[in-house]
Scaffold this active site. Structure first.
Site, PDB file in Angstrom:
ATOM      1  N   GLU A   1      11.170   0.850   9.242  1.00 33.20           N
ATOM      2  CA  GLU A   1      12.038   2.002   8.944  1.00 33.20           C
ATOM      3  C   GLU A   1      11.268   3.224   9.410  1.00 33.20           C
ATOM      4  O   GLU A   1      10.341   3.669   8.724  1.00 33.20           O
ATOM      5  CB  GLU A   1      12.330   2.085   7.443  1.00 33.20           C
ATOM      6  CG  GLU A   1      13.160   0.937   6.892  1.00 33.20           C
ATOM      7  CD  GLU A   1      14.634   1.039   7.260  1.00 33.20           C
ATOM      8  OE1 GLU A   1      15.062   2.058   7.817  1.00 33.20           O
ATOM      9  OE2 GLU A   1      15.362   0.066   6.986  1.00 33.20           O
TER      10      GLU A   1
ATOM     11  N   LYS B   1       0.853  -1.195   0.000  1.00 38.04           N
ATOM     12  CA  LYS B   1       0.000   0.000   0.000  1.00 38.04           C
ATOM     13  C   LYS B   1       0.884   1.239   0.000  1.00 38.04           C
ATOM     14  O   LYS B   1       1.603   1.482   0.976  1.00 38.04           O
ATOM     15  CB  LYS B   1      -0.901   0.044   1.239  1.00 38.04           C
ATOM     16  CG  LYS B   1      -1.900   1.207   1.154  1.00 38.04           C
ATOM     17  CD  LYS B   1      -2.404   1.676   2.502  1.00 38.04           C
ATOM     18  CE  LYS B   1      -1.523   2.711   3.148  1.00 38.04           C
ATOM     19  NZ  LYS B   1      -1.456   4.018   2.443  1.00 38.04           N
TER      20      LYS B   1
ATOM     21  N   CYS C   1      13.752  11.205   6.328  1.00 40.31           N
ATOM     22  CA  CYS C   1      13.978  10.662   7.668  1.00 40.31           C
ATOM     23  C   CYS C   1      15.436  10.813   8.077  1.00 40.31           C
ATOM     24  O   CYS C   1      15.757  10.713   9.256  1.00 40.31           O
ATOM     25  CB  CYS C   1      13.575   9.202   7.688  1.00 40.31           C
ATOM     26  SG  CYS C   1      14.356   8.286   6.361  1.00 40.31           S
TER      27      CYS C   1
ATOM     28  N   GLU D   1      11.031  15.591  14.790  1.00 38.18           N
ATOM     29  CA  GLU D   1      11.462  15.757  13.391  1.00 38.18           C
ATOM     30  C   GLU D   1      10.827  17.040  12.842  1.00 38.18           C
ATOM     31  O   GLU D   1       9.608  17.176  12.897  1.00 38.18           O
ATOM     32  CB  GLU D   1      10.891  14.609  12.559  1.00 38.18           C
ATOM     33  CG  GLU D   1      11.700  13.354  12.524  1.00 38.18           C
ATOM     34  CD  GLU D   1      11.067  12.314  11.590  1.00 38.18           C
ATOM     35  OE1 GLU D   1       9.882  12.002  11.754  1.00 38.18           O
ATOM     36  OE2 GLU D   1      11.776  11.813  10.712  1.00 38.18           O
TER      37      GLU D   1
END
Ligand code: NAP
Length: 484
Positions: free
Chosen positions: A256, A180, A290, A387
């Site tokens: 991840e 997906k 990331c 982040e």
């Protein structure tokens, strides 16, 4: 958007080698973040289609896994070549749905395709062992076999490479896949599926389910007894939830997840090299990766020299629609991304930081933000923990090597980190002391198919790419040959 090969624009799920509408005929819109235009509408598939895709992958598994690695690799190489032949169209498609500048989109497609080539070759090197026996009447042998059906979910920030990094090792090993893609970037995924079909993959080996209801798809994928492996790239929050869901069937998982990358500039760094590395690490994909430097720690002695050049480099970045020539910073993915930057910068300034470059929304459009430098940051600020995922550089000043290491490791994340020094002894010391899966030493861009990519701590489990990447899709079987 004017594609040369218009067949690359697909808008239905790809299940069992066919293009499939949602059973309830629902669709969702894909929006160009640069201008808000609707690009197209895509099938809004759900649990029913996910189960169909898993059944198709399960049916395709025996024949696909029995092909030799060389046979699987030959089809993968055709796929690799087709992607490269269509790179201009694929880049335009990616820039249109994701926003990154065309040159970066091309770079990502080349990088993404490199995993297909790498694992097509690596499949032929899946060796077992003969282990020295503790008893003369028996022999100990291990063989490696594909784990089975793999389900995967990927994010919007790398619409091609996050997909190929999972599908390539899986199908090379002999597994079949249901994936997906992110709801914001399904078109690149469907274009890859179109080219996979052209390359000659048997029906059911690769399935793509598009949906705006990620939770529904994720539940089916993680709880299905037909799925043996679940691989996810995305936020730590969602990854933890999916890992919990996978417990119900004890699936092997690869995760991840998020990062909070430190980038340290020591007094003995080469300033030019440090500025170049920091710019590359921080501003790629408008800061939405990331592995983007999230916290820049600069030692007192080099601070003024580094910052003078860094501010200048950031201020000169060219912001605009990613399809325009010379653009280096495109739009952010959505309005939440802009809101997050405003919140983090507001908090930093309230707690004493100073914006020295940028600091405002950009006039190019609703989703554009000025490349920004904010100095005088400290550990009390939210920007040191979360982040940023945008074109903002938070700068922290430090005095000693010990202090920099402690600050860098003071996070639950452990994906990428970077540091700049010309001192060899320091390079070893610091590399060994940083709790990160990936360490760039005098280098801001480190990802490549040949090297293992992945995080420590809450940044994930497992590695993608490299000789280690294929292991995630293999079971080790121990054969004990007795009665000798
Ligand atoms: P996200 O919200 O976790 O979304 C990632 C994927 O998960 C999307 O396909 C999303 O679908 C899906 N998803 C969301 N909620 C779900 C649920 N409840 N059940 C099942 N699937 C669900 O992450 P994001 O904010 O889009 O992506 C950015 C994050 O990914 C950052 O934290 C970044 O660091 C991380 N990332 C990590 C790596 C790495 O290699 N470590 C690489 C790239 C990005 P929808 O699109 O439909 O929401």
């Amino acid at each position: 958007m004017q594609l040369q090969n218009t067949s690359l624009l697909q808008n239905r799920s790809f299940i069992n080698g066919e293009w499939v509408d949602a059973s309830n005929a629902e669709t969702f819109e894909v929006i160009n973040p640069a201008n808000g235009d609707i690009i197209t509408s895509v099938a809004d598939s759900g649990a029913v289609e996910t189960e169909q895709a898993i059944a198709a992958a399960s049916k395709a598994f025996p024949a696909w896994s029995k092909k030799t690695a060389k046979e699987r690799g030959a089809i993968m190489k055709k796929w690799f070549n087709l992607i490269n032949e269509n790179i201009e169209d694929l880049a335009l498609l990616m820039t249109t749905e994701q926003g990154k500048p065309l040159a970066e989109a091309k770079g990502e497609i080349t990088y993404g395709a490199s995993f297909i080539e790498w694992f097509a070759e690596e499949a032929r090197r899946v060796y077992g062992d003969v282990i020295p026996t503790p008893a003369n009447d028996r022999r100990i042998i291990t063989i490696k076999q594909p784990i089975g059906v793999v389900a995967a979910i990927t994010p919007w920030n790398f619409p091609v490479s996050m997909i190929t990094r999972k599908i390539s090792p899986a199908i090379a090993a002999g597994c079949t896949v249901v994936l997906k893609p992110a709801a914001q970037t399904p078109l690149s995924a469907l274009a890859l599926a179109y080219l996979a079909k052209e390359a000659g993959f048997p029906a059911g080996v690769i399935n793509i389910v598009t949906s705006s209801n990620a939770a529904e798809i994720g539940k089916v994928m993680t709880e299905s007894p037909l799925v043996q492996k679940f691989s996810f790239t995305g936020s730590t929050k969602v990854g933890k939830m999916l890992m919990q869901q996978c417990a119900s069937t004890v699936k092997k998982v690869s995760l991840e997840l998020g990062g909070n990358a430190p980038l340290i500039v020591f007094d003995d760094a080469d300033v030019e090299q440090a500025v170049k590395g920091a710019m590359a690490s921080k501003y790629r994909n408008a800061g939405q990766t990331c592995v983007c430097a999230n916290r820049l720690y600069v030692q007192e002695g080099i601070y003024d020299g580094f910052l003078e050049k860094y501010r200048e480099a950031v201020a000169s970045l060219n912001v605009g629609n990613g399809t325009d020539a010379g653009v280096e910073i495109g739009p952010l993915i959505d309005v939440e991304a802009i809101e997050k930057i405003k919140r983090l910068l507001g908090d930093a300034v309230d707690k004493g930081a100073t914006v020295t470059v940028g600091g405002n929304e950009h006039s190019a459009g609703k989703l554009f933000y000025e490349p920004t430098v904010v100095e005088g940051c400290n550990s009390k600020m939210a920007v040191s923990k979360e982040e940023v995922f945008g074109p903002v550089s938070p700068i922290f000043k430090f005095s000693t090597e010990e202090e920099a290491i402690a600050l860098a490791n003071d996070t639950e994340y452990g994906l990428a980190s970077y540091f700049f020094t010309q001192n060899l002894a320091r390079a070893w010391r610091v590399a060994e002391a940083l709790d990160y899966g990936i360490i760039g030493i005098n280098e801001g861009i480190v990802s490549t198919a040949e090297a293992p990519f992945g995080g420590m701590k809450e940044s994930g489990i497992g590695r993608e790419g490299s000789k280690y990447g294929i292991e995630e899709y293999l079971e080790i079987k121990y054969l004990c040959l007795g009665g000798l």
